[in-house]
Scaffold this motif. Structure first.
Motif, PDB file in Angstrom:
ATOM      1  N   TYR A   1      25.673 -29.398  14.152  1.00 16.97           N
ATOM      2  CA  TYR A   1      26.297 -29.234  15.018  1.00 16.97           C
ATOM      3  C   TYR A   1      27.924 -27.694  15.807  1.00 16.97           C
ATOM      4  O   TYR A   1      27.998 -27.467  16.222  1.00 16.97           O
ATOM      5  N   VAL A   2      28.594 -27.837  14.113  1.00 15.57           N
ATOM      6  CA  VAL A   2      29.390 -27.220  14.607  1.00 15.57           C
ATOM      7  C   VAL A   2      28.698 -26.041  13.849  1.00 15.57           C
ATOM      8  O   VAL A   2      28.930 -24.932  14.138  1.00 15.57           O
ATOM      9  N   PHE A   3      27.956 -26.226  12.979  1.00 12.00           N
ATOM     10  CA  PHE A   3      27.997 -24.461  11.916  1.00 12.00           C
ATOM     11  C   PHE A   3      26.040 -24.561  12.021  1.00 12.00           C
ATOM     12  O   PHE A   3      26.040 -23.106  11.821  1.00 12.00           O
ATOM     13  N   ILE A   4      25.502 -25.333  12.866  1.00  9.00           N
ATOM     14  CA  ILE A   4      24.418 -24.562  13.175  1.00  9.00           C
ATOM     15  C   ILE A   4      23.444 -24.801  12.469  1.00  9.00           C
ATOM     16  O   ILE A   4      22.898 -23.430  12.531  1.00  9.00           O
ATOM     17  N   ALA A   5      23.806 -25.477  11.039  1.00 11.89           N
ATOM     18  CA  ALA A   5      22.578 -25.021   9.920  1.00 11.89           C
ATOM     19  C   ALA A   5      22.216 -26.476   9.588  1.00 11.89           C
ATOM     20  O   ALA A   5      23.462 -26.933   8.300  1.00 11.89           O
ATOM     21  N   PRO A   6      21.810 -27.172   9.878  1.00 10.80           N
ATOM     22  CA  PRO A   6      20.910 -28.334   9.825  1.00 10.80           C
ATOM     23  C   PRO A   6      20.170 -28.443   8.414  1.00 10.80           C
ATOM     24  O   PRO A   6      20.397 -27.675   7.444  1.00 10.80           O
ATOM     25  N   THR A   7      20.883 -29.873   7.658  1.00 10.02           N
ATOM     26  CA  THR A   7      19.912 -29.812   6.039  1.00 10.02           C
ATOM     27  C   THR A   7      18.618 -30.498   5.813  1.00 10.02           C
ATOM     28  O   THR A   7      18.049 -31.035   7.073  1.00 10.02           O
ATOM     29  N   ILE A   8      18.038 -30.293   5.022  1.00 11.26           N
ATOM     30  CA  ILE A   8      16.601 -30.941   5.465  1.00 11.26           C
ATOM     31  C   ILE A   8      16.908 -31.761   4.402  1.00 11.26           C
ATOM     32  O   ILE A   8      15.556 -32.978   4.098  1.00 11.26           O
ATOM     33  N   TRP A   9      17.508 -32.326   3.435  1.00 15.94           N
ATOM     34  CA  TRP A   9      18.195 -33.698   2.804  1.00 15.94           C
ATOM     35  C   TRP A   9      18.515 -34.507   3.354  1.00 15.94           C
ATOM     36  O   TRP A   9      18.569 -35.864   3.004  1.00 15.94           O
TER      37      TRP A   9
ATOM     38  N   GLU B   1      19.171 -36.643   6.204  1.00 20.32           N
ATOM     39  CA  GLU B   1      18.858 -38.261   6.665  1.00 20.32           C
ATOM     40  C   GLU B   1      17.244 -39.087   5.989  1.00 20.32           C
ATOM     41  O   GLU B   1      17.770 -40.155   5.477  1.00 20.32           O
ATOM     42  N   GLU B   2      16.347 -38.354   5.026  1.00 23.75           N
ATOM     43  CA  GLU B   2      16.184 -38.933   3.664  1.00 23.75           C
ATOM     44  C   GLU B   2      17.257 -39.535   3.266  1.00 23.75           C
ATOM     45  O   GLU B   2      16.849 -40.450   2.350  1.00 23.75           O
ATOM     46  N   LEU B   3      17.739 -38.651   2.617  1.00 20.21           N
ATOM     47  CA  LEU B   3      19.249 -39.402   1.046  1.00 20.21           C
ATOM     48  C   LEU B   3      20.034 -40.334   1.867  1.00 20.21           C
ATOM     49  O   LEU B   3      19.698 -41.314   1.047  1.00 20.21           O
ATOM     50  N   SER B   4      20.236 -40.452   2.821  1.00 19.32           N
ATOM     51  CA  SER B   4      20.778 -42.065   3.644  1.00 19.32           C
ATOM     52  C   SER B   4      19.784 -42.292   3.756  1.00 19.32           C
ATOM     53  O   SER B   4      20.122 -43.936   3.819  1.00 19.32           O
ATOM     54  N   ARG B   5      18.921 -41.953   4.106  1.00 20.79           N
ATOM     55  CA  ARG B   5      17.655 -43.582   4.755  1.00 20.79           C
ATOM     56  C   ARG B   5      17.722 -44.228   3.008  1.00 20.79           C
ATOM     57  O   ARG B   5      18.058 -45.663   2.874  1.00 20.79           O
ATOM     58  N   PHE B   6      17.417 -42.955   1.727  1.00 21.86           N
ATOM     59  CA  PHE B   6      17.112 -43.952   0.416  1.00 21.86           C
ATOM     60  C   PHE B   6      18.500 -44.577  -0.137  1.00 21.86           C
ATOM     61  O   PHE B   6      18.590 -45.867  -0.085  1.00 21.86           O
ATOM     62  N   ILE B   7      19.403 -44.378   0.011  1.00 23.93           N
ATOM     63  CA  ILE B   7      20.649 -44.814  -0.439  1.00 23.93           C
ATOM     64  C   ILE B   7      20.646 -46.454   0.579  1.00 23.93           C
ATOM     65  O   ILE B   7      21.430 -47.171   0.146  1.00 23.93           O
ATOM     66  N   GLN B   8      20.518 -46.905   2.380  1.00 22.71           N
ATOM     67  CA  GLN B   8      20.698 -47.429   2.527  1.00 22.71           C
ATOM     68  C   GLN B   8      20.083 -48.312   2.572  1.00 22.71           C
ATOM     69  O   GLN B   8      19.851 -49.767   2.504  1.00 22.71           O
ATOM     70  N   ILE B   9      19.001 -48.273   2.348  1.00 21.86           N
ATOM     71  CA  ILE B   9      17.722 -48.527   1.714  1.00 21.86           C
ATOM     72  C   ILE B   9      18.124 -49.744   0.316  1.00 21.86           C
ATOM     73  O   ILE B   9      18.344 -50.809   0.331  1.00 21.86           O
TER      74      ILE B   9
ATOM     75  N   ARG C   1       0.914 -46.226  -9.062  1.00 22.21           N
ATOM     76  CA  ARG C   1      -0.294 -45.494 -10.303  1.00 22.21           C
ATOM     77  C   ARG C   1      -1.302 -44.599  -9.599  1.00 22.21           C
ATOM     78  O   ARG C   1      -1.546 -43.641  -9.600  1.00 22.21           O
ATOM     79  N   LEU C   2      -0.947 -44.482  -7.858  1.00 20.02           N
ATOM     80  CA  LEU C   2      -1.199 -43.495  -6.874  1.00 20.02           C
ATOM     81  C   LEU C   2      -0.577 -42.150  -6.785  1.00 20.02           C
ATOM     82  O   LEU C   2      -0.861 -41.006  -6.246  1.00 20.02           O
ATOM     83  N   GLY C   3       0.576 -42.379  -7.525  1.00 16.44           N
ATOM     84  CA  GLY C   3       1.622 -41.536  -6.785  1.00 16.44           C
ATOM     85  C   GLY C   3       2.113 -40.491  -5.214  1.00 16.44           C
ATOM     86  O   GLY C   3       2.440 -39.970  -5.228  1.00 16.44           O
ATOM     87  N   ARG C   4       1.932 -42.054  -4.984  1.00 10.66           N
ATOM     88  CA  ARG C   4       2.471 -41.516  -3.031  1.00 10.66           C
ATOM     89  C   ARG C   4       4.164 -41.264  -3.427  1.00 10.66           C
ATOM     90  O   ARG C   4       4.562 -41.964  -3.761  1.00 10.66           O
ATOM     91  N   ALA C   5       4.438 -40.822  -2.373  1.00 11.23           N
ATOM     92  CA  ALA C   5       5.914 -39.588  -2.025  1.00 11.23           C
ATOM     93  C   ALA C   5       5.634 -40.208  -0.690  1.00 11.23           C
ATOM     94  O   ALA C   5       4.626 -39.909   0.253  1.00 11.23           O
ATOM     95  N   THR C   6       7.204 -39.428   0.033  1.00  3.93           N
ATOM     96  CA  THR C   6       6.763 -39.166   1.372  1.00  3.93           C
ATOM     97  C   THR C   6       6.816 -38.111   1.645  1.00  3.93           C
ATOM     98  O   THR C   6       6.513 -37.290   0.945  1.00  3.93           O
ATOM     99  N   ALA C   7       6.175 -38.845   3.135  1.00 11.37           N
ATOM    100  CA  ALA C   7       5.932 -37.034   3.933  1.00 11.37           C
ATOM    101  C   ALA C   7       6.722 -35.921   3.958  1.00 11.37           C
ATOM    102  O   ALA C   7       6.952 -36.106   5.766  1.00 11.37           O
ATOM    103  N   THR C   8       7.667 -35.797   3.633  1.00 14.31           N
ATOM    104  CA  THR C   8       9.409 -35.263   3.969  1.00 14.31           C
ATOM    105  C   THR C   8       9.364 -34.287   3.177  1.00 14.31           C
ATOM    106  O   THR C   8       8.055 -33.746   2.143  1.00 14.31           O
ATOM    107  N   MET C   9      10.049 -33.145   3.103  1.00 14.31           N
ATOM    108  CA  MET C   9      10.081 -31.935   2.832  1.00 14.31           C
ATOM    109  C   MET C   9      10.655 -32.139   1.071  1.00 14.31           C
ATOM    110  O   MET C   9      10.306 -31.639   0.695  1.00 14.31           O
ATOM    111  N   LEU C  10      11.393 -32.832   0.975  1.00 16.07           N
ATOM    112  CA  LEU C  10      11.252 -33.775  -0.296  1.00 16.07           C
ATOM    113  C   LEU C  10      10.582 -34.348  -1.382  1.00 16.07           C
ATOM    114  O   LEU C  10      10.888 -34.178  -2.870  1.00 16.07           O
ATOM    115  N   SER C  11      10.238 -35.446  -0.564  1.00 20.97           N
ATOM    116  CA  SER C  11       8.438 -35.569  -1.413  1.00 20.97           C
ATOM    117  C   SER C  11       8.926 -36.849  -2.343  1.00 20.97           C
ATOM    118  O   SER C  11       8.390 -36.446  -3.404  1.00 20.97           O
TER     119      SER C  11
END
Length: 168
Positions: A35-43, A45-53, A115-125
């Motif tokens: 909101y200040v620099f108009i430059a959102p990150t790609i990481w 949301e997913e990283l904060s969710r990962f750490i919070q879990i 076994r299946l190699g599942r990954a998140t459906a995000t840019m970080l995968s």
């Protein structure tokens, strides 16, 4: 053994607290970047969710050890020491049973994801097992703390004695 379990719960609880602090920092960074620099990150949301879990599951045993679980004591407050002991033992047995189910099914999910190699459906995968493994590990720690608390109750160390707070 009880001292080891207690120390492990304390270390994991302090680690969880630090992780929640990091989540707050990541979210603050994302808000400013977006909101200040108009430059959102790609990481962020997913990283904060990962750490919070991870923080949530790592902190569960600490919360039980320090007797900060949510408790409704309308009935148990009116029971005598024996009644309170019985309700606490029953409560701890339910928690321990839930932990065992979560450990068994959670481990199966982690093994299947690897076994299946599942990954998140995000840019970080990110590989999903990295997040899913928090469940059997955290529930394993909570199960150990349940056993420690059960042993304490059955050995006669009732809540309110030796500086322990009341209630689970």
């Amino acid at each position: 053994m009880l001292v080891f379990i207690d120390r492990l719960s304390d270390v994991c609880g302090k680690l969880a607290a630090a992780m929640f602090f990091v989540v707050g920092g990541i979210i603050t960074y994302e808000v400013v970047a977006r909101y200040v620099f108009i430059a959102p990150t790609i990481w962020a949301e997913e990283l904060s969710r990962f750490i919070q879990i991870w923080a949530t599951y790592l902190g569960a045993a600490y919360v039980l050890r320090h007797r900060h679980l949510i408790a409704i004591d309308l009935l148990t407050g009116r029971l005598g020491a024996g009644g309170r002991l019985a309700t606490e033992v029953i409560g701890l047995l339910f928690i321990a049973g839930f932990c065992l189910v979560a450990i068994v099914y959670g481990t199966g999910i982690v093994v299947e994801s690897v076994r299946l190699g599942r990954a998140t459906a995000t840019m970080l995968s990110v590989p999903q097992w990295m997040t899913e493994s928090a469940i059997p590990l955290g529930m394993g720690l909570l199960f150990l703390q349940c056993l420690a608390e059960l042993l304490r109750r059955l050995a006669g160390r009732l809540p309110g004695s030796a500086g322990e707070p009341d209630g689970i």
